[in-house]
Design an enzyme around this catalytic site. Structure first.
Site, PDB file in Angstrom:
ATOM      1  N   CYS A   1       1.842   6.321   6.240  1.00  0.00           N
ATOM      2  CA  CYS A   1       1.049   5.310   6.941  1.00  0.00           C
ATOM      3  C   CYS A   1       0.287   6.020   8.049  1.00  0.00           C
ATOM      4  CB  CYS A   1       1.944   4.217   7.515  1.00  0.00           C
ATOM      5  SG  CYS A   1       1.061   2.990   8.504  1.00  0.00           S
ATOM      6  N   ASN A  12      -1.801   4.841  10.614  1.00  0.00           N
ATOM      7  CA  ASN A  12      -1.566   4.310  11.959  1.00  0.00           C
ATOM      8  C   ASN A  12      -0.113   4.498  12.355  1.00  0.00           C
ATOM      9  OD1 ASN A  12      -4.244   3.310  12.411  1.00  0.00           O
ATOM     10  ND2 ASN A  12      -3.788   1.625  11.018  1.00  0.00           N
ATOM     11  N   CYS A  57      -5.714   0.010   8.775  1.00  0.00           N
ATOM     12  CA  CYS A  57      -4.937   0.874   7.871  1.00  0.00           C
ATOM     13  C   CYS A  57      -5.510   2.273   7.994  1.00  0.00           C
ATOM     14  CB  CYS A  57      -5.032   0.366   6.430  1.00  0.00           C
ATOM     15  SG  CYS A  57      -4.185   1.420   5.227  1.00  0.00           S
ATOM     16  N   GLY A  58      -4.719   3.204   8.520  1.00  0.00           N
ATOM     17  CA  GLY A  58      -5.198   4.561   8.755  1.00  0.00           C
ATOM     18  C   GLY A  58      -5.497   5.323   7.478  1.00  0.00           C
ATOM     19  N   THR A  59      -4.568   5.279   6.519  1.00  0.00           N
ATOM     20  CA  THR A  59      -4.825   5.948   5.242  1.00  0.00           C
ATOM     21  C   THR A  59      -5.981   5.275   4.516  1.00  0.00           C
ATOM     22  OG1 THR A  59      -3.109   4.607   4.166  1.00  0.00           O
ATOM     23  CG2 THR A  59      -2.452   6.783   4.972  1.00  0.00           C
ATOM     24  N   ASN A  81       7.327  -0.871   4.255  1.00  0.00           N
ATOM     25  CA  ASN A  81       6.522  -2.079   4.421  1.00  0.00           C
ATOM     26  C   ASN A  81       7.412  -3.203   4.939  1.00  0.00           C
ATOM     27  OD1 ASN A  81       4.082  -0.941   3.263  1.00  0.00           O
ATOM     28  ND2 ASN A  81       5.146  -1.049   1.292  1.00  0.00           N
ATOM     29  N   GLU A 117      -2.827  -4.680   2.199  1.00  0.00           N
ATOM     30  CA  GLU A 117      -1.825  -3.656   1.940  1.00  0.00           C
ATOM     31  C   GLU A 117      -0.715  -4.183   1.028  1.00  0.00           C
ATOM     32  OE1 GLU A 117      -0.454  -1.076   5.026  1.00  0.00           O
ATOM     33  OE2 GLU A 117      -2.026  -1.713   6.405  1.00  0.00           O
ATOM     34  N   ARG A 118      -0.361  -3.376   0.054  1.00  0.00           N
ATOM     35  CA  ARG A 118       0.746  -3.746  -0.826  1.00  0.00           C
ATOM     36  C   ARG A 118       2.021  -3.838   0.008  1.00  0.00           C
ATOM     37  NH1 ARG A 118       2.673   1.677  -4.067  1.00  0.00           N
ATOM     38  NH2 ARG A 118       2.383   3.148  -2.353  1.00  0.00           N
ATOM     39  N   ASN A 138      -2.513  -2.532  14.028  1.00  0.00           N
ATOM     40  CA  ASN A 138      -1.504  -2.347  12.977  1.00  0.00           C
ATOM     41  C   ASN A 138      -0.175  -2.052  13.681  1.00  0.00           C
ATOM     42  OD1 ASN A 138      -1.456  -0.095  10.056  1.00  0.00           O
ATOM     43  ND2 ASN A 138      -0.639  -2.148  10.306  1.00  0.00           N
ATOM     44  N   ASN A 140      -3.149  -0.512  -2.423  1.00  0.00           N
ATOM     45  CA  ASN A 140      -3.823  -1.008  -1.239  1.00  0.00           C
ATOM     46  C   ASN A 140      -5.287  -1.235  -1.604  1.00  0.00           C
ATOM     47  OD1 ASN A 140      -1.633  -0.614   0.842  1.00  0.00           O
ATOM     48  ND2 ASN A 140      -1.829   1.477   0.089  1.00  0.00           N
TER      49      ASN A 140
END
Length: 275
Positions: free
Chosen positions: A73, A75, A216-218, A64, A207-208, A16, A189
């Site tokens: 975010c 990452n 994607c960390g979250t 984004n 991801e939006r 990412n 997401n």
């Protein structure tokens, strides 16, 4: 035409990738156009996201690749932390970073590895998810594919979908459809999750504001939280991603901890042209 040379670094966390600049190097009125141009993978540097570093107090402003703002975010915050160390902004082994999703506590474990307290998930506050009702185990059908949606706020809006296999074509197509469904007024997401065993999952996220990403960390946090809630995994899980892995731990208070690395892959000046 005005030409500016903007100092930047580019980092990635599990594939990412992000462009990171310091706030004093940019003009706020040009920021959205700068983000779109620089994140373009053909005519710019190329990145999933764009991060602005605000120093006093230390804050991560995350965008984004389409220029839209996002609360957080996972990452990205590790890459933000490594940037701050590389640039001499931070010299501590533990520090706090402000985000739109609240203050995040960062611990430096070793070279390029960080643990982040990602806070507790929020299941009930619908204003955070932009939905009119709670979405949990709701059936969603696309052609002949049946999904169960689980939506909540884990530092940003996430919908978790459990699948038998990660199919790139379906994830890209169906992720976009779910993300942009009108029931998500803020979009969402979409995490496609395959449970391997109680301590390992595989996942990828649409991801939006970006589309399919390598990590994607979250989203990894949300996926483990959801799987744990449903009894599909234990409280400590290794999340396997196409270009790396993350360790996610849920403590006895419900706080979610993410551990992973961050790597600088480029440093230079971006030549930005504006009329």
């Amino acid at each position: 035409m005005c030409v500016m040379k903007i100092p930047f670094r580019k980092y990635h966390g599990c594939g990412n990738d992000f462009i990171i600049v310091q706030e004093e190097e940019i003009y706020p009125e040009l920021l959205q156009d700068l983000i779109v141009q620089s994140c373009d993978r053909h005519t710019g540097i190329g990145a999933d996201g764009f991060i602005v570093v605000r120093k006093e107090p230390l804050e991560m402003l995350y965008y984004n690749q389409d220029g839209s703002r996002a609360p957080m975010c996972g990452n990205g915050i590790r890459c933000f932390s490594q940037f701050c160390i590389d640039e001499g902004i931070i010299h501590k082994k533990e520090f706090v970073v402000k985000t739109l999703a609240g203050d995040k506590i960062i611990r430096v474990l070793d070279d390029q590895t960080f643990q982040v307290n990602m806070s507790k998930p929020e299941f009930e506050d619908l204003s955070l998810t932009g939905t009119s009702k709670r979405i949990w185990n709701d059936l969603y059908i696309i052609e002949d594919r049946h999904y169960r949606l689980h939506t909540f706020f884990q530092s940003t809006i996430h919908t978790v979908v459990f699948v038998d296999e990660l199919n790139e074509e379906w994830m890209r197509k169906d992720g976009k459809i779910i993300c942009e469904d009108p029931m998500f007024s803020l979009q969402t997401n979409v995490n496609f999750v395959q449970c391997i065993d109680p301590t390992h999952i595989q996942m990828q996220t649409y991801e939006r504001g970006c589309g399919m990403t390598l990590a994607c960390g979250t989203g990894a946090c949300a996926s483990v939280v959801c799987a744990y809630q449903l009894g599909k995994c234990k409280d400590t899980v290794e999340v396997l991603l196409p270009k790396g892995h993350l360790k996610i731990h849920i403590d006895t208070h419900g706080d979610v901890y993410m551990t992973g690395n961050a790597q600088c892959i480029a440093k230079g000046e971006y030549v930005y042209e504006t009329n």
